[in-house]
Design a protein around this motif. Structure first.
Motif, mmCIF file in Angstrom:
data_model
loop_
_atom_site.group_PDB
_atom_site.id
_atom_site.type_symbol
_atom_site.label_atom_id
_atom_site.label_comp_id
_atom_site.label_asym_id
_atom_site.label_seq_id
_atom_site.Cartn_x
_atom_site.Cartn_y
_atom_site.Cartn_z
ATOM 1 N N GLY A 381 0.782 -1.229 0.000
ATOM 2 C CA GLY A 381 0.000 0.000 0.000
ATOM 3 C C GLY A 381 0.812 1.275 0.000
ATOM 4 N N GLU A 382 2.125 1.171 0.132
ATOM 5 C CA GLU A 382 2.958 2.373 0.185
ATOM 6 C C GLU A 382 3.982 2.450 -0.947
ATOM 7 N N GLY A 383 4.482 1.318 -1.395
ATOM 8 C CA GLY A 383 5.434 1.352 -2.494
ATOM 9 C C GLY A 383 6.763 0.714 -2.156
ATOM 10 N N ILE A 384 7.722 0.941 -3.038
ATOM 11 C CA ILE A 384 9.045 0.331 -2.935
ATOM 12 C C ILE A 384 10.065 1.414 -2.590
ATOM 13 N N THR A 385 10.831 1.178 -1.528
ATOM 14 C CA THR A 385 11.843 2.140 -1.085
ATOM 15 C C THR A 385 13.216 1.492 -1.156
ATOM 16 N N ALA A 386 14.188 2.256 -1.662
ATOM 17 C CA ALA A 386 15.543 1.738 -1.835
ATOM 18 C C ALA A 386 16.449 2.173 -0.684
ATOM 19 N N PHE A 387 17.440 1.332 -0.388
ATOM 20 C CA PHE A 387 18.399 1.607 0.675
ATOM 21 C C PHE A 387 19.807 1.307 0.170
ATOM 22 N N SER A 388 20.789 1.897 0.829
ATOM 23 C CA SER A 388 22.151 1.919 0.290
ATOM 24 C C SER A 388 22.946 0.648 0.502
#
Length: 471
Positions: A381-388
């Motif tokens: 419900g919020e989406g895809i978030t990238a991390f380092s």
């Protein structure tokens, strides 16, 4: 019918009446064989069909002014039936993986009516990812050598079958190292789940799909063969020579599908799930940023060279006679499509870059500078978030969980091979604040020994990330 008498007096009138009669439209049927559930082919098949992209680019004037096109899409679960349809002239276009493509070209060499030509690539992996071997999640087997004497299924004639043959050759194993039987993806999946077989080898997306669905574990990936793999589009030459503009239109549709996919890969994955039944999270691991396949229609020399190696594999096993992939490739249609779209074919041909994860890691407050060491979390419900990094990805994963968020999936990258993994399927080697993900248990064990650490699963790796890398 117009009847004209007194020809001298009425000739002009008769001619005008005859000219006014409507010209009967010719119907040209375009049969296209696709593999909807084979994720690698979606930019050449499913997306083109669902968005009606071929209709957009089909010629409508000149010699085509009075032609009516009828597009017949036929869906298959593997490549060999597509070749059968093309040989019977029920299909003019077909898409399949590298080994079936080569067999398609070889089969048509002896066809007096038509040959086939490779006109575009749908998706590829220079690293060889895509095909894989899976076992039941409760299996004691962790690598190819563990399968000696076991019952292994694979769709015969498929790209995965070619991978298995190459893996046996590379390992110096005899052809009867394990009992190899032919099973479709659907049958093999069911039999694996019911523990009727010891392992199942398959093409995209099944070596990821079955683990994602909770009952399998991957123990071998195509990257271990060190041979590029790809899916592509072939056409019958009799059709292509008669209707070259239609072939060019088809390639334009493939280019447009690729552009649509990359504009919003999350939304595209969701639509592809709707159209094919393949989970969006699995589609994304292949076709999203940093995905295990690169969508690019250009016919790269490295892929043609890999096809030549595939031919040698098949020849050594007595499955094929002489066949030269270089004479089978025809890039004239894709070059014309690129030129008419004012795109630079040679520039794309020379590039082997995928589109990668980028941006700012808002959990660890740092930019993402090494995409193949990064990770992503897909929150429902919020989406895809990238991390380092893997550590930051697991830390964010824990933070989302603590906030009561539902997580669809987390992705990390294999430290040794650079391929994208489901975090819950990875083995993590950890020590001194470092958390390194791996596909293969033996790779994780070797790395852990190197850094003086230990191997763990996702839950323990997440706890370690929350503790700042301190055990």
């Amino acid at each position: 019918m117009v009847r004209c008498r007194h020809a001298l007096l009425l000739s002009v009138t008769c001619l005008s009446l005859i000219a006014a009669q409507p010209v009967a439209a010719e119907t040209v049927t375009i049969g296209i064989g696709t593999q909807d559930t084979t994720t690698n082919t979606v930019t050449a098949g499913t997306i083109v069909r669902q968005l009606h992209l071929l209709e957009k680019y089909l010629p409508k004037d000149g010699k085509y002014a009075n032609i009516k096109f009828e597009i017949e899409w036929q869906n298959f679960t593997s490549g060999p039936p597509v070749t059968n349809g093309m040989m019977a002239n029920k299909l003019q276009f077909g898409m399949m993986g590298d080994y079936p493509l080569i067999v398609n070209g070889f089969t048509f060499e002896n066809n007096p009516e038509s040959k086939s030509r490779l006109i575009a690539v749908a998706a590829y992996s220079l690293a060889g990812s895509g095909n894989g071997i899976v076992v039941h999640k409760d299996s004691p087997y962790y690598e190819l050598s563990d399968l000696k004497g076991k019952l292994v299924s694979v769709p015969f004639g498929s790209a995965a079958h070619g991978m298995v043959l190459k893996a046996l050759q590379d390992g110096g194993y005899p052809a009867d190292f394990f009992q190899l039987v032919s099973q479709t993806p659907e049958v093999g999946s069911t039999n694996l789940q019911e523990k009727k077989i010891d392992a199942h080898a398959d093409f995209v997306p099944f070596a990821e799909l079955l683990p994602f669905r909770g009952f399998a574990r991957k123990i071998f990936d195509g990257v271990q063969t060190n041979l590029p793999t790809f899916h592509g589009v072939v056409v019958r030459t009799d059709f292509a020579e008669k209707y070259p503009e239609v072939v060019i239109a088809y390639v334009k549709a493939v280019i447009a599908a690729n552009q649509w996919l990359r504009q919003d890969p999350k939304a595209a994955a969701e639509k592809i799930q709707e159209w094919t039944g393949i989970n969006k999270e699995v589609v994304y691991i292949f076709l999203g940023p940093g995905g295990n396949m690169t969508t690019d229609p250009t016919i790269k020399p490295a892929l043609v060279d890999a096809a030549a190696t595939d031919v040698k594999v098949l020849q050594s096993l007595g499955r094929m006679k002489e066949f030269d992939p270089k004479t089978w490739v025809d890039d004239s249609y894709i070059r014309k499509a690129y030129a008419e779209l004012k795109l630079d074919y040679d520039k794309d041909l020379a590039s082997t870059a995928n589109y990668e994860i980028s941006g700012e890691d808002k959990f660890c407050n740092r930019p993402i500078t090494e995409p193949r060491k990064a990770g992503e979390v897909w929150v429902d419900g919020e989406g895809i978030t990238a991390f380092s990094s893997a550590t930051c990805t697991l830390g964010a994963y824990a933070d989302y969980k603590a906030k009561g968020k539902k997580i669809n999936v987390a992705y990390v990258f294999d430290t040794a091979r650079g391929i994208k993994l489901f975090a819950d399927q990875a083995f993590f080697a950890a020590a001194n604040g470092e958390i390194a993900p791996f596909l293969l248990k033996k790779d994780a064990e070797a790395y852990a020994a190197k850094i003086g650490g230990k191997v763990m699963g996702l839950d323990d790796a997440v706890k370690l990330a929350v503790a700042g890398g301190k055990t």
